[in-house]
Design a protein around this motif. Structure first.
Motif, PDB file in Angstrom:
ATOM      1  N   ALA A   9      46.631  48.849  35.855  1.00 21.65           N
ATOM      2  CA  ALA A   9      45.611  47.923  34.838  1.00 21.65           C
ATOM      3  C   ALA A   9      46.405  46.209  36.036  1.00 21.65           C
ATOM      4  CB  ALA A   9      45.478  47.524  33.691  1.00 21.65           C
ATOM      5  N   GLU A  10      47.736  46.898  35.944  1.00 23.32           N
ATOM      6  CA  GLU A  10      49.105  45.724  35.903  1.00 23.32           C
ATOM      7  C   GLU A  10      48.860  45.885  37.923  1.00 23.32           C
ATOM      8  OE1 GLU A  10      50.609  43.377  34.199  1.00 23.32           O
ATOM      9  OE2 GLU A  10      50.998  44.031  32.059  1.00 23.32           O
ATOM     10  N   LYS A  11      48.374  46.706  37.917  1.00 26.83           N
ATOM     11  CA  LYS A  11      48.526  47.200  39.995  1.00 26.83           C
ATOM     12  C   LYS A  11      47.793  45.802  39.979  1.00 26.83           C
ATOM     13  CE  LYS A  11      51.016  51.505  40.557  1.00 26.83           C
ATOM     14  NZ  LYS A  11      50.808  52.596  40.724  1.00 26.83           N
ATOM     15  N   ILE A  12      46.915  45.822  39.698  1.00 20.74           N
ATOM     16  CA  ILE A  12      45.225  44.928  40.220  1.00 20.74           C
ATOM     17  C   ILE A  12      45.271  43.672  39.595  1.00 20.74           C
ATOM     18  CG2 ILE A  12      42.692  44.718  39.000  1.00 20.74           C
ATOM     19  CD1 ILE A  12      42.256  47.790  38.497  1.00 20.74           C
ATOM     20  N   LEU A  34      36.967  48.097  44.536  1.00 18.18           N
ATOM     21  CA  LEU A  34      36.954  47.323  43.144  1.00 18.18           C
ATOM     22  C   LEU A  34      38.210  46.411  42.763  1.00 18.18           C
ATOM     23  CD1 LEU A  34      36.988  46.375  39.909  1.00 18.18           C
ATOM     24  CD2 LEU A  34      38.543  47.804  39.624  1.00 18.18           C
ATOM     25  N   GLU A  35      39.455  46.224  43.605  1.00 13.50           N
ATOM     26  CA  GLU A  35      39.779  45.298  43.571  1.00 13.50           C
ATOM     27  C   GLU A  35      39.545  44.205  44.879  1.00 13.50           C
ATOM     28  OE1 GLU A  35      44.117  45.988  45.933  1.00 13.50           O
ATOM     29  OE2 GLU A  35      44.716  47.515  43.703  1.00 13.50           O
ATOM     30  N   HIS A  54      41.739  33.698  38.174  1.00 12.36           N
ATOM     31  CA  HIS A  54      41.940  35.006  37.145  1.00 12.36           C
ATOM     32  C   HIS A  54      40.911  35.907  36.869  1.00 12.36           C
ATOM     33  CE1 HIS A  54      45.888  34.242  37.365  1.00 12.36           C
ATOM     34  NE2 HIS A  54      46.306  31.972  36.368  1.00 12.36           N
ATOM     35  N   PRO A  55      40.449  36.345  37.973  1.00 12.53           N
ATOM     36  CA  PRO A  55      39.125  36.921  37.575  1.00 12.53           C
ATOM     37  C   PRO A  55      38.997  38.349  36.863  1.00 12.53           C
ATOM     38  CG  PRO A  55      39.495  37.852  39.922  1.00 12.53           C
ATOM     39  CD  PRO A  55      40.649  36.431  39.451  1.00 12.53           C
ATOM     40  N   TYR A  56      40.151  39.058  37.055  1.00 12.83           N
ATOM     41  CA  TYR A  56      40.345  40.118  36.654  1.00 12.83           C
ATOM     42  C   TYR A  56      41.555  39.664  35.177  1.00 12.83           C
ATOM     43  CZ  TYR A  56      42.234  44.749  35.322  1.00 12.83           C
ATOM     44  OH  TYR A  56      42.910  45.871  34.618  1.00 12.83           O
ATOM     45  N   GLY A  87      35.327  37.797  44.000  1.00 14.69           N
ATOM     46  CA  GLY A  87      35.135  36.620  42.765  1.00 14.69           C
ATOM     47  C   GLY A  87      34.301  37.147  41.679  1.00 14.69           C
ATOM     48  N   LEU A  88      33.991  38.811  41.429  1.00 15.79           N
ATOM     49  CA  LEU A  88      34.030  39.546  40.647  1.00 15.79           C
ATOM     50  C   LEU A  88      34.823  39.505  39.398  1.00 15.79           C
ATOM     51  CD1 LEU A  88      31.650  41.768  39.538  1.00 15.79           C
ATOM     52  CD2 LEU A  88      33.760  43.561  40.106  1.00 15.79           C
TER      53      LEU A  88
END
Length: 266
Positions: free
Chosen positions: A175-178, A153-154, A188-190, A160-161
């Motif tokens: 989520a903050e780690k991601i 995922l990362e 900021h793609p996430y 660019g996902l």
């Protein structure tokens, strides 16, 4: 490489072989009956009792009959099995054609779900995900497949996902780690939002959108809590079903609280 025999051609070959086997068995059976009256053979074997000769001839006749009829019966059963299998394949194709909602439908266990997502995330363009559970539920990736998915995922996000998700508070730290792991990308793609209240156990799902405009949804995966921690998942590719889950995600997102600056409403 040799030519593959067509089903009809194979069926005709089997039928011809069955006729040969049965005919040969009948001929040998008749021949064995005749042997019981052939005196030179029995004199050579020193068997003079007529009843014994008749019994031996009848036994030999039965053996010859079985040696031909049993292989022919096996060939018939094999041909019948192939016909049934062919017909079943035709029925499955007819159902898939007449019921498009079944197109691409699969059922996976949790490990297969993780592996499927890890393989397909690099090919997706945009993803909408949920990670919802009770307040006591703690984020975890408790298997090798789960950890592989988390790493994939990362990597996909950094490539660019566009990955957006609605989560429970228990998943906020992960989520903050991601966010930290993918911050190096300026676009900021996430992004993620957190539901305001403790969510009831529900069916989690993820919608994947590919560059060729295909969409699919994997529902019931990872940390659903409707019955047990790890459930089987269902994969759908029918546009109407995917659209239903997309609308559901939008409604959940609308009532959730943005927690980072990249949480856009597109």
């Amino acid at each position: 490489m040799g030519a593959v025999m067509e089903p009809d051609q194979r069926g005709r070959t089997d039928t011809g072989l069955e006729i040969i086997l049965v005919s040969l068995a009948l001929v040998l059976s008749i021949f064995s009956v005749w042997l019981s009256s052939w005196d030179p053979l029995w004199k050579w074997m020193h068997i003079t009792d007529m009843e014994l000769r008749t019994s031996l001839g009848s036994t030999l006749s039965i053996i010859f009959l079985l040696s031909g009829f049993l292989p022919a019966l096996l060939l018939q059963n094999d041909r019948l099995g192939r016909r049934i299998e062919t017909r079943c394949d035709e029925i499955v194709r007819d159902i898939a054609t007449s019921v498009p909602q079944l197109h691409g439908f699969q059922i996976m266990d949790s490990e297969e779900s993780y592996d499927y997502l890890a393989r397909n995330l690099p090919h997706a363009q945009r993803v909408w995900n949920t990670r919802l559970g009770d307040s006591w539920d703690t984020s975890r990736y408790g298997s090798a497949s789960a950890r592989h998915y988390r790493t994939a995922l990362e990597v996909a996000i950094n490539q660019g996902l566009q990955f957006r998700e609605v989560i429970s508070a228990s998943w906020a730290k992960d989520a903050e780690k991601i966010v930290q792991a993918t911050r190096k990308r300026p676009d900021h793609p996430y992004s993620f939002t957190v539901v305001r209240d403790s969510a009831l156990p529900m069916l989690n799902f993820i919608v994947l959108h590919y560059p060729d405009n295909r969409k699919e949804v994997l529902a019931g995966w990872l940390d659903s809590r409707t019955s047990r921690p790890e459930q089987d998942s269902m994969l759908f590719r029918d546009p109407r079903i995917v659209g239903y889950f997309q609308t559901w995600w939008d409604e959940i997102h609308r009532t959730a609280e943005p927690r980072n600056s990249s949480a856009r409403s597109d």
